[in-house]
Design a protein around this motif. Structure first.
Motif, PDB file in Angstrom:
ATOM      1  N   ARG A  46      42.859 -19.335   7.665  1.00  0.00           N
ATOM      2  CA  ARG A  46      42.476 -18.286   6.710  1.00  0.00           C
ATOM      3  C   ARG A  46      43.652 -17.968   5.788  1.00  0.00           C
ATOM      4  O   ARG A  46      43.476 -17.738   4.598  1.00  0.00           O
ATOM      5  CB  ARG A  46      42.043 -17.038   7.461  1.00  0.00           C
ATOM      6  CG  ARG A  46      40.698 -17.195   8.129  1.00  0.00           C
ATOM      7  CD  ARG A  46      40.392 -16.051   9.072  1.00  0.00           C
ATOM      8  NE  ARG A  46      39.107 -16.267   9.731  1.00  0.00           N
ATOM      9  CZ  ARG A  46      38.941 -17.079  10.772  1.00  0.00           C
ATOM     10  NH1 ARG A  46      39.971 -17.753  11.264  1.00  0.00           N
ATOM     11  NH2 ARG A  46      37.746 -17.229  11.301  1.00  0.00           N
ATOM     12  N   GLU A  77      42.587  -9.156   3.157  1.00  0.00           N
ATOM     13  CA  GLU A  77      42.419  -9.278   4.600  1.00  0.00           C
ATOM     14  C   GLU A  77      41.791 -10.613   4.966  1.00  0.00           C
ATOM     15  O   GLU A  77      40.966 -11.146   4.221  1.00  0.00           O
ATOM     16  CB  GLU A  77      41.529  -8.153   5.112  1.00  0.00           C
ATOM     17  CG  GLU A  77      42.277  -6.832   5.261  1.00  0.00           C
ATOM     18  CD  GLU A  77      41.410  -5.808   5.940  1.00  0.00           C
ATOM     19  OE1 GLU A  77      41.299  -5.858   7.175  1.00  0.00           O
ATOM     20  OE2 GLU A  77      40.832  -4.982   5.223  1.00  0.00           O
ATOM     21  N   ALA A  78      42.179 -11.113   6.131  1.00  0.00           N
ATOM     22  CA  ALA A  78      41.694 -12.433   6.562  1.00  0.00           C
ATOM     23  C   ALA A  78      40.167 -12.469   6.625  1.00  0.00           C
ATOM     24  O   ALA A  78      39.558 -13.491   6.306  1.00  0.00           O
ATOM     25  CB  ALA A  78      42.299 -12.798   7.902  1.00  0.00           C
ATOM     26  N   ARG A  79      39.549 -11.345   6.992  1.00  0.00           N
ATOM     27  CA  ARG A  79      38.088 -11.403   7.131  1.00  0.00           C
ATOM     28  C   ARG A  79      37.389 -11.505   5.774  1.00  0.00           C
ATOM     29  O   ARG A  79      36.220 -11.858   5.703  1.00  0.00           O
ATOM     30  CB  ARG A  79      37.565 -10.230   7.962  1.00  0.00           C
ATOM     31  CG  ARG A  79      37.757  -8.864   7.361  1.00  0.00           C
ATOM     32  CD  ARG A  79      36.877  -7.868   8.122  1.00  0.00           C
ATOM     33  NE  ARG A  79      37.030  -6.539   7.567  1.00  0.00           N
ATOM     34  CZ  ARG A  79      37.867  -5.608   8.064  1.00  0.00           C
ATOM     35  NH1 ARG A  79      38.600  -5.883   9.105  1.00  0.00           N
ATOM     36  NH2 ARG A  79      37.954  -4.424   7.496  1.00  0.00           N
ATOM     37  N   THR A  80      38.118 -11.211   4.696  1.00  0.00           N
ATOM     38  CA  THR A  80      37.565 -11.429   3.355  1.00  0.00           C
ATOM     39  C   THR A  80      37.271 -12.917   3.157  1.00  0.00           C
ATOM     40  O   THR A  80      36.278 -13.294   2.537  1.00  0.00           O
ATOM     41  CB  THR A  80      38.572 -10.955   2.281  1.00  0.00           C
ATOM     42  OG1 THR A  80      38.922  -9.611   2.579  1.00  0.00           O
ATOM     43  CG2 THR A  80      37.980 -11.028   0.884  1.00  0.00           C
ATOM     44  N   ASP A 134      36.408 -14.995   5.492  1.00  0.00           N
ATOM     45  CA  ASP A 134      35.182 -15.290   6.232  1.00  0.00           C
ATOM     46  C   ASP A 134      33.948 -14.917   5.403  1.00  0.00           C
ATOM     47  O   ASP A 134      32.962 -15.646   5.371  1.00  0.00           O
ATOM     48  CB  ASP A 134      35.152 -14.506   7.556  1.00  0.00           C
ATOM     49  CG  ASP A 134      36.334 -14.872   8.449  1.00  0.00           C
ATOM     50  OD1 ASP A 134      36.869 -15.984   8.286  1.00  0.00           O
ATOM     51  OD2 ASP A 134      36.709 -14.049   9.295  1.00  0.00           O
ATOM     52  N   ALA A 135      34.025 -13.752   4.734  1.00  0.00           N
ATOM     53  CA  ALA A 135      32.889 -13.299   3.933  1.00  0.00           C
ATOM     54  C   ALA A 135      32.593 -14.269   2.793  1.00  0.00           C
ATOM     55  O   ALA A 135      31.441 -14.632   2.545  1.00  0.00           O
ATOM     56  CB  ALA A 135      33.168 -11.900   3.386  1.00  0.00           C
ATOM     57  N   THR A 194      33.469 -24.598  11.029  1.00  0.00           N
ATOM     58  CA  THR A 194      34.348 -23.527  11.495  1.00  0.00           C
ATOM     59  C   THR A 194      35.096 -24.049  12.701  1.00  0.00           C
ATOM     60  O   THR A 194      34.493 -24.516  13.654  1.00  0.00           O
ATOM     61  CB  THR A 194      33.538 -22.284  11.923  1.00  0.00           C
ATOM     62  OG1 THR A 194      32.719 -21.898  10.814  1.00  0.00           O
ATOM     63  CG2 THR A 194      34.458 -21.125  12.293  1.00  0.00           C
TER      64      THR A 194
END
Ligand code: CA
Length: 233
Positions: A180, A195-198, A200-201, A221
């Motif tokens: 990421r 943020e790292a989860r951005t 993922d989105a 993934t």
């Protein structure tokens, strides 16, 4: 427009007029260009963010072109960065002709901008095939990097700018797993806090768009490692 799809070129040239001309022409060719006026500044800029290619004047104030070349080669981030030396007629000795300076190529001044940009394209194509291409293909996905259009199985895929950059980056290195953090740096840049989860989105949106006309999920993934574009071509 889509900055990360462009190759970045660091121009190191102390002659103002030539530096400006190089910047103008490379910018027009679609490269993202930074200019350093001496060797010290060149090393600093390369340290800030590693360029995809360096155009390096041979005769420079402070730190010479050869020394800049040597130091860039000694740093892990620029060890394999293509370097084209710019040299005045008569300056090109055996050393630069044999390229034992660590440079990949050299151009003798005065040169035409057509010649120079052709040389830049050729070096980038040889060393980093993904960067110099106007079109990327993998499996049934085609990315047109000039028109910023994506097709899968011949059908248009509509992507937002971030998804386009993500796909462009993954398409340059099919099969390679990116963390990421690596994707953040490549797409958003290292100076932006995201943020790292951005990631993922956006990967989620990219996946959905790529499968909007059917077809298998082309993005793999990799648990706790990241993502890769993985498809049986
Ligand atoms: Ca010079």
């Amino acid at each position: 427009m889509i900055a990360s799809a462009q190759a970045s070129v660091l121009v190191v040239e102390d002659e103002d007029a030539l530096a400006t001309l190089l910047q103008y022409n490379l910018d027009k060719e679609g490269y993202s260009v930074r200019v350093a006026m001496d060797g010290e500044e060149a090393l600093m800029l390369a340290d800030e963010s590693a360029p995809d290619l360096v155009l390096l004047d041979w005769m420079l104030p402070k730190v010479s072109g050869v020394e800049v070349c040597r130091r860039l080669r000694a740093r892990p981030a620029t060890r394999n960065t293509p370097i084209i030396m710019l040299t005045a007629r008569g300056e090109e000795g055996d050393r630069i002709r044999g390229l034992d300076t660590g440079a990949d190529d050299y151009v003798v001044k005065p040169f035409s901008m057509v010649e120079l940009t052709a040389r830049v394209r050729a070096v980038l194509r040889r060393i980093r095939p993904g960067l110099a291409d106007d079109q990327l293909n993998h499996g049934d996905i085609v990315v047109d990097r000039v028109a910023h259009r994506v097709k899968r199985q011949g059908k248009d895929i509509h992507l937002g700018p971030t998804e386009f950059k993500l796909l462009d980056h993954l398409m340059q290195h099919p099969g390679r797993v990116f963390s990421r953090e690596q994707l953040l740096n490549a797409v958003w840049g290292s100076d932006v806090y995201v943020e790292a989860r951005t990631v993922d989105a956006h990967i989620g949106r990219l996946r959905k768009a790529l499968m909007s006309h059917g077809g298998e999920d082309p993005i793999r993934t990799v648990r706790s490692a990241g993502y890769s574009l993985d498809m049986d071509g």
